[in-house]
Design a protein around this motif. Sequence first.
Motif, PDB file in Angstrom:
ATOM      1  N   ALA A   1       0.844  -1.192   0.000  1.00 45.72           N
ATOM      2  CA  ALA A   1       0.000   0.000   0.000  1.00 45.72           C
ATOM      3  C   ALA A   1       0.878   1.241   0.000  1.00 45.72           C
ATOM      4  CB  ALA A   1      -0.896  -0.012   1.231  1.00 45.72           C
ATOM      5  N   GLY A   2       0.406   2.281  -0.633  1.00 46.68           N
ATOM      6  CA  GLY A   2       1.143   3.547  -0.624  1.00 46.68           C
ATOM      7  C   GLY A   2       2.277   3.559  -1.632  1.00 46.68           C
ATOM      8  N   LEU A   3       3.146   4.557  -1.473  1.00 45.96           N
ATOM      9  CA  LEU A   3       4.225   4.754  -2.425  1.00 45.96           C
ATOM     10  C   LEU A   3       5.400   3.819  -2.184  1.00 45.96           C
ATOM     11  CD1 LEU A   3       4.155   8.663  -2.453  1.00 45.96           C
ATOM     12  CD2 LEU A   3       3.237   7.137  -4.187  1.00 45.96           C
ATOM     13  N   ARG A   4       5.673   3.480  -0.929  1.00 49.35           N
ATOM     14  CA  ARG A   4       6.795   2.600  -0.602  1.00 49.35           C
ATOM     15  C   ARG A   4       6.305   1.149  -0.484  1.00 49.35           C
ATOM     16  NH1 ARG A   4      11.917   4.649  -0.835  1.00 49.35           N
ATOM     17  NH2 ARG A   4      12.616   3.543   1.012  1.00 49.35           N
TER      18      ARG A   4
END
Length: 197
Positions: free
Chosen positions: A114-117
């Motif tokens: 989940a998210g950018l990383r």
Amino acid sequence: MSSQQIAQEKQEIEKMQDAPQIETSAKWYVIHTQTGYENKVKQALEQRIISLSVEDKIFSVVIPIREIIVVKKGKKSKSTEKVFPGYVLIKMILDDNSWLVVRTTEGVTGFVGAGLRPTPISEKEVQAIMKFVQQEQPKFKTKFSIGEAVKITEGPFADFLGSIESIDDERGKVKVLVSIFDRETPVELDFLQVAKL
């Protein structure tokens, strides 16, 4: 997949369980690949890890596989299957450099998370995957489906026609509804005792 590749994968899985002290801050991540390119991605990553000198950041690249028994044309044979087609596990210390090495490897479509990383998977998930992969009983793999019409090829009901009521992959058995005296009667048979029409 050759027996040498299977042995290598099993060694990688064993490494996953007894990781050296240096790797304590490393976590397991899941990368998504183009389906069918898992082995190519693994080889490419292993070469890039050495050529780009990131052995201290990326420790293991694993394709979870398991042995199964395939029934084809009335014969059983051992085979392997990828547990998660299109996915590869990687143990690494995530920083910008190691992330870039993995992301830019040919065949890698991205990290799962989940998210950018990228999001690491939990130790509990890793252990569950390892337990599943190392199960001793091979699984049966067949192409039958519920409701499908089949012909019984062996046993007391040989040459009877019926339809599949249920499939037990664990035991390699199917329950076939056979019409006897104008009544549908369930008969349990081995995968080898039935054939597609």
